[in-house]
Write an enzyme that holds these catalytic residues in place. Structure first.
Site, PDB file in Angstrom:
ATOM      1  N   ARG A 162      19.945 -38.573  32.436  1.00  0.00           N
ATOM      2  CA  ARG A 162      19.141 -38.629  31.213  1.00  0.00           C
ATOM      3  C   ARG A 162      17.973 -39.616  31.379  1.00  0.00           C
ATOM      4  O   ARG A 162      17.963 -40.404  32.322  1.00  0.00           O
ATOM      5  CB  ARG A 162      20.037 -39.100  30.048  1.00  0.00           C
ATOM      6  CG  ARG A 162      21.122 -38.145  29.644  1.00  0.00           C
ATOM      7  CD  ARG A 162      20.594 -36.934  28.922  1.00  0.00           C
ATOM      8  NE  ARG A 162      19.839 -37.281  27.738  1.00  0.00           N
ATOM      9  CZ  ARG A 162      19.140 -36.395  27.009  1.00  0.00           C
ATOM     10  NH1 ARG A 162      19.121 -35.127  27.371  1.00  0.00           N
ATOM     11  NH2 ARG A 162      18.466 -36.776  25.951  1.00  0.00           N
ATOM     12  N   TYR A 203      23.485 -36.353  17.023  1.00  0.00           N
ATOM     13  CA  TYR A 203      22.197 -36.502  17.714  1.00  0.00           C
ATOM     14  C   TYR A 203      21.488 -37.779  17.287  1.00  0.00           C
ATOM     15  O   TYR A 203      21.569 -38.203  16.130  1.00  0.00           O
ATOM     16  CB  TYR A 203      21.311 -35.281  17.412  1.00  0.00           C
ATOM     17  CG  TYR A 203      19.950 -35.356  18.068  1.00  0.00           C
ATOM     18  CD1 TYR A 203      19.822 -35.189  19.448  1.00  0.00           C
ATOM     19  CD2 TYR A 203      18.807 -35.627  17.318  1.00  0.00           C
ATOM     20  CE1 TYR A 203      18.578 -35.282  20.065  1.00  0.00           C
ATOM     21  CE2 TYR A 203      17.554 -35.724  17.933  1.00  0.00           C
ATOM     22  CZ  TYR A 203      17.450 -35.547  19.295  1.00  0.00           C
ATOM     23  OH  TYR A 203      16.224 -35.644  19.909  1.00  0.00           O
ATOM     24  N   GLY A 228       8.091 -31.115  25.988  1.00  0.00           N
ATOM     25  CA  GLY A 228       9.342 -30.440  26.352  1.00  0.00           C
ATOM     26  C   GLY A 228       9.898 -30.965  27.669  1.00  0.00           C
ATOM     27  O   GLY A 228      11.015 -30.648  28.054  1.00  0.00           O
ATOM     28  N   TRP A 237      11.164 -24.843  20.563  1.00  0.00           N
ATOM     29  CA  TRP A 237      10.994 -23.930  21.712  1.00  0.00           C
ATOM     30  C   TRP A 237      12.324 -23.390  22.218  1.00  0.00           C
ATOM     31  O   TRP A 237      12.383 -22.286  22.743  1.00  0.00           O
ATOM     32  CB  TRP A 237      10.056 -24.502  22.762  1.00  0.00           C
ATOM     33  CG  TRP A 237      10.526 -25.510  23.769  1.00  0.00           C
ATOM     34  CD1 TRP A 237      11.429 -26.495  23.582  1.00  0.00           C
ATOM     35  CD2 TRP A 237      10.047 -25.610  25.128  1.00  0.00           C
ATOM     36  NE1 TRP A 237      11.540 -27.229  24.728  1.00  0.00           N
ATOM     37  CE2 TRP A 237      10.709 -26.714  25.699  1.00  0.00           C
ATOM     38  CE3 TRP A 237       9.143 -24.899  25.908  1.00  0.00           C
ATOM     39  CZ2 TRP A 237      10.483 -27.114  27.015  1.00  0.00           C
ATOM     40  CZ3 TRP A 237       8.922 -25.298  27.223  1.00  0.00           C
ATOM     41  CH2 TRP A 237       9.588 -26.382  27.758  1.00  0.00           C
ATOM     42  N   ASP A 238      13.404 -24.128  21.990  1.00  0.00           N
ATOM     43  CA  ASP A 238      14.720 -23.560  22.323  1.00  0.00           C
ATOM     44  C   ASP A 238      14.981 -22.314  21.483  1.00  0.00           C
ATOM     45  O   ASP A 238      15.391 -21.270  22.008  1.00  0.00           O
ATOM     46  CB  ASP A 238      15.845 -24.561  22.037  1.00  0.00           C
ATOM     47  CG  ASP A 238      15.900 -25.689  23.043  1.00  0.00           C
ATOM     48  OD1 ASP A 238      15.023 -26.568  22.988  1.00  0.00           O
ATOM     49  OD2 ASP A 238      16.821 -25.683  23.885  1.00  0.00           O
ATOM     50  N   ASP A 255      10.416 -34.314  28.736  1.00  0.00           N
ATOM     51  CA  ASP A 255      10.380 -35.685  28.226  1.00  0.00           C
ATOM     52  C   ASP A 255      10.062 -36.787  29.247  1.00  0.00           C
ATOM     53  O   ASP A 255       9.162 -37.569  29.056  1.00  0.00           O
ATOM     54  CB  ASP A 255      11.735 -36.035  27.586  1.00  0.00           C
ATOM     55  CG  ASP A 255      12.192 -35.003  26.571  1.00  0.00           C
ATOM     56  OD1 ASP A 255      11.504 -33.993  26.384  1.00  0.00           O
ATOM     57  OD2 ASP A 255      13.260 -35.215  25.967  1.00  0.00           O
ATOM     58  N   GLU A 313      22.382 -26.830  31.403  1.00  0.00           N
ATOM     59  CA  GLU A 313      21.020 -27.093  30.925  1.00  0.00           C
ATOM     60  C   GLU A 313      20.037 -27.114  32.103  1.00  0.00           C
ATOM     61  O   GLU A 313      18.962 -26.530  32.057  1.00  0.00           O
ATOM     62  CB  GLU A 313      21.029 -28.445  30.189  1.00  0.00           C
ATOM     63  CG  GLU A 313      19.762 -28.793  29.448  1.00  0.00           C
ATOM     64  CD  GLU A 313      19.862 -30.175  28.783  1.00  0.00           C
ATOM     65  OE1 GLU A 313      20.858 -30.907  28.998  1.00  0.00           O
ATOM     66  OE2 GLU A 313      18.927 -30.532  28.041  1.00  0.00           O
ATOM     67  N   TYR A 358      17.168 -35.376  34.647  1.00  0.00           N
ATOM     68  CA  TYR A 358      16.453 -34.616  33.614  1.00  0.00           C
ATOM     69  C   TYR A 358      15.211 -33.901  34.166  1.00  0.00           C
ATOM     70  O   TYR A 358      15.342 -32.982  34.958  1.00  0.00           O
ATOM     71  CB  TYR A 358      16.141 -35.594  32.476  1.00  0.00           C
ATOM     72  CG  TYR A 358      16.130 -34.992  31.079  1.00  0.00           C
ATOM     73  CD1 TYR A 358      16.995 -33.990  30.699  1.00  0.00           C
ATOM     74  CD2 TYR A 358      15.232 -35.474  30.117  1.00  0.00           C
ATOM     75  CE1 TYR A 358      16.973 -33.477  29.400  1.00  0.00           C
ATOM     76  CE2 TYR A 358      15.206 -34.974  28.824  1.00  0.00           C
ATOM     77  CZ  TYR A 358      16.076 -33.961  28.474  1.00  0.00           C
ATOM     78  OH  TYR A 358      16.041 -33.473  27.197  1.00  0.00           O
ATOM     79  N   TRP A 359      13.999 -34.335  33.800  1.00  0.00           N
ATOM     80  CA  TRP A 359      12.791 -33.629  34.259  1.00  0.00           C
ATOM     81  C   TRP A 359      12.154 -34.275  35.477  1.00  0.00           C
ATOM     82  O   TRP A 359      10.991 -34.060  35.759  1.00  0.00           O
ATOM     83  CB  TRP A 359      11.776 -33.548  33.104  1.00  0.00           C
ATOM     84  CG  TRP A 359      12.185 -32.529  32.080  1.00  0.00           C
ATOM     85  CD1 TRP A 359      12.823 -32.764  30.905  1.00  0.00           C
ATOM     86  CD2 TRP A 359      12.001 -31.101  32.137  1.00  0.00           C
ATOM     87  NE1 TRP A 359      13.045 -31.594  30.227  1.00  0.00           N
ATOM     88  CE2 TRP A 359      12.548 -30.557  30.960  1.00  0.00           C
ATOM     89  CE3 TRP A 359      11.430 -30.228  33.074  1.00  0.00           C
ATOM     90  CZ2 TRP A 359      12.544 -29.187  30.683  1.00  0.00           C
ATOM     91  CZ3 TRP A 359      11.421 -28.868  32.808  1.00  0.00           C
ATOM     92  CH2 TRP A 359      11.979 -28.365  31.624  1.00  0.00           C
TER      93      TRP A 359
HETATM   94  C1  DGY Z   1      15.946 -35.055  23.363  1.00  0.00           C
HETATM   95  O1  DGY Z   1      16.365 -35.704  22.388  1.00  0.00           O
HETATM   96  O2  DGY Z   1      16.417 -35.161  24.495  1.00  0.00           O
HETATM   97  C2  DGY Z   1      14.908 -34.052  23.142  1.00  0.00           C
HETATM   98  O3  DGY Z   1      14.359 -33.593  24.321  1.00  0.00           O
HETATM   99  C3  DGY Z   1      13.867 -34.500  22.187  1.00  0.00           C
HETATM  100  O4  DGY Z   1      13.270 -33.348  21.724  1.00  0.00           O
END
Ligand code: DGY
Length: 461
Positions: free
Chosen positions: A217, A91, A175, A45-46, A177, A422, A373-374
Site C-alpha cells: 500500500r 474505509y 486513479g 471509475w470502478d 495514487d 486487485e 500498489y502503483w
Molecule cells: C484509496 O483509498 O486507496 C483510493 O485509491 C482512494 O480513491
C-alpha cells in the site's frame, strides 16, 4: 469458452457478493463495491468499469450501476470519486472528513474530488451491448443530462486555460495514487508543515494496512499528504477556482486525459444517436483538442508522453517510465514514430515486457517496486486500456495487433492462475507455486475485466 466457464462463474459470483443494497433518503439502490475488505463504498471509475463487464451478465444491473452513481452528482455538475454508503465504517477517510454536505443533492455523502472520467465510455459500451431498446432509452434520458453537466464542469474548472488537457489536483484523481509520477510534486509538501492533528488522525484511523500488508500500500508519508490536500480543499470550501490556484499538486495527467479524450468521443457518439447534433459537435471538438494536446506531450529525449506539472504557474514535464505512457494509444493520439517507440518499449523485457505484463512502472526504473500498489504491480485495469489502445492501431502496425492479443492472453492467464486480485506481481508468469495476487482479493473490477476479455477473445475468433 468452455475452458473458462468455471472462472466466468466465479467472476459472476464475485460481482453478486459485492453487490449491496442501500437506502438513501428512502430510496433503494443496488451498488457493486470494489471489495468487501476495505473499498466498501462506490467509486466512480470502478463502477464504470464494472458496469462494462456486468452488461454481459445482466443488462439492467449494468444500467443501474451507473444510475446509482450519478445520484452522488453535485449541484455544480461534479461527479465525485466516492459515493459513501451509509453505515459502513471499514474505509478511511470517512465521509465526514470531506465536509461536502451542502454541495451534494439530497444530503448524499461523497468525496470532493473526481476520478478518471470513464462514465461516458461505460455508457456507450453498455448501450452498444444491451439488447432492450426501452431500457436503453430510459437510461439515456436520465444519464445524458448528468454526464453532459459533468463534462461541462470538468472543462470549465479543470481546463480554464482551454488547452485541451484537464488538471488534476490530488493523486487519488489519477486513479494511480502512489505512482512515482507524483513523487516530485508530493515531496514539495514538507512533512514538517503538515499539522500534527492530521498526522495523528492518519496514524490512529488509517484502515487499509489493518487488512493488508503495508508493503503493498502507499506509505505513511503518502497518506499524510493525501489527507493534508483534502483538508486544504475543504478549507477552500471546495471552490475549484481557488483550489487550482493554491494546490501544491496540479498536473495535466496523461492517463486521466486519455480517458477524457475517449469519453468526449463516446459522449459525442451518444448525442449523435440519442440527442442533439450541435452538442455532439461540441464534445467531438473537445476530443480532438485533447488528442492533439496529448500528442504534443511527447518528449523525444525520453521517448515517452509526459505528464505536465502545472502547479502554481509551472510548466514542467514529468518523465517517469510508467504504464501511463501507453495511455495515449487509447486516445488515438499516437503518430507513426511514437507508435514505433511505444511498441518497442512494450516489447522490451528490461522495461515493460515482464512475465505478467504490463508493470505499472518499468522494471529497470529506480522507482520500481514489485509489490507496492502503483509502483510496479501489473493491474488488469490499465492492461485493459492498453489492449484497447493497441487494437485501435492494428491497421497501422501488425505488431500492435500481435501485442494486443498477447497481453489479452497474458492478462487472462494471470487471473486464471492466481485469482481475481486487485493487482499482481509483474515479474512472474505462474511457473512457481507462490501466489502472485496483491492488494485485495475478490476484486470487482478484475472480475468485470475478465468477463470482457473472454467476450473479446470469442469475438476475435
Ligand atoms: C484509496 O483509498 O486507496 C483510493 O485509491 C482512494 O480513491
Amino acid at each position: 469458452m468452455q475452458q473458462y466457464l468455471e472462472l466466468l462463474n466465479q467472476a459472476k459470483e464475485i460481482l453478486q457478493r459485492n453487490t449491496i443494497t442501500v437506502t438513501v433518503n428512502g430510496k433503494l439502490y443496488e451498488r457493486i463495491i470494489p471489495s468487501k475488505d476495505f473499498y466498501v463504498h462506490q467509486w466512480l471509475w470502478d463502477s464504470a468499469g464494472v458496469a462494462m463487464g456486468l452488461v454481459h451478465l445482466h443488462e439492467e444491473a449494468a444500467f443501474n450501476e451507473l444510475l446509482s452513481l450519478i445520484v452522488g452528482q453535485w449541484n455544480n455538475g461534479l461527479i465525485p470519486h466516492i459515493i459513501y454508503n451509509p453505515g459502513e465504517s471499514k474505509y478511511y477517510p470517512p465521509a465526514e472528513q470531506w465536509q461536502t454536505v451542502g454541495f451534494t443533492r439530497d444530503g448524499i455523502k461523497t468525496s470532493g474530488i473526481t476520478d478518471p472520467p470513464l462514465l461516458a465510455i461505460a455508457a456507450e459500451y453498455i448501450c452498444d451491448h444491451a439488447s432492450d431498446e426501452q431500457k436503453r432509452r430510459d437510461f439515456i434520458n436520465t444519464f445524458l443530462p448528468s454526464i453532459m453537466a459533468y463534462h461541462d464542469h470538468l472543462k470549465c474548472y479543470r481546463d480554464p486555460e482551454d488547452c485541451g488537457l484537464l488538471t488534476i489536483v490530488h493523486p487519488w484523481e489519477s486513479g494511480t495514487d502512489d505512482s512515482p509520477r507524483w513523487d516530485s510534486l508530493l515531496n514539495r509538501i514538507d512533512l514538517n508543515m503538515i499539522p500534527p492533528d492530521i498526522k495523528a488522525d492518519v496514524d490512529l484511523n488509517r484502515k487499509d494496512i489493518k487488512y493488508q500488508s503495508s508493503e503493498e500500500r502507499p506509505t505513511r508519508a503518502d497518506y499524510y499528504r493525501y489527507i493534508y490536500l483534502i483538508n486544504l480543499f475543504k478549507d477552500l470550501a471546495w471552490d475549484y477556482t481557488k483550489i487550482l490556484h493554491e494546490t501544491p499538486f496540479a498536473v495535466k495527467d496523461i492517463l486521466f486525459n486519455s480517458i477524457w479524450e475517449r469519453a468526449n468521443e463516446a459522449l459525442a457518439a451518444l448525442l449523435q444517436r440519442y440527442g442533439n447534433q450541435e452538442e455532439a459537435n461540441k464534445y467531438q471538438r473537445w476530443a480532438e483538442q485533447t488528442q492533439e494536446a496529448l500528442t504534443n506531450t511527447w518528449s523525444e529525449e525520453y521517448k515517452q508522453y509526459c505528464d505536465i506539472d502545472v502547479t502554481q504557474g509551472r510548466h514542467q514535464a514529468i518523465a517517469v517510465p510508467t504504464n501511463g505512457i501507453f495511455m495515449p494509444l487509447y486516445a488515438g493520439a499516437v503518430t507513426d514514430h511514437q507508435l514505433d517507440m511505444l511498441l518497442h518499449r512494450l516489447s522490451n523485457a528490461d522495461e515493460f515486457y515482464t512475465g505478467y505484463p504490463v508493470p505499472s512502472t518499468a522494471i529497470n526504473s529506480r522507482y520500481f517496486d514489485k509489490e507496492r500498489y502503483w509502483r510496479g504491480p501489473t493491474w488488469p485495469i490499465t492492461n485493459y486500456f492498453i489492449i484497447e489502445g493497441l487494437k485501435t492501431y492494428r491497421g497501422r502496425h501488425h505488431h500492435a495487433d500481435q501485442l494486443a492479443n498477447l497481453f489479452m492472453q497474458k492478462t487472462i492467464q494471470m487471473i486464471r492462475a492466481n485469482g481475481f486480485w486487485e493487482y499482481f506481481d509483474p515479474l512472474d508468469d505462474g511457473t512457481d507455486d507462490n501466489a502472485k495476487g496483491r492488494g485485495f482479493s475478490s476484486f470487482s473490477w478484475t472480475a468485470a475485466i475478465f468477463i470482457q476479455l473472454i467476450k473479446k477473445t470469442q469475438h476475435s475468433k
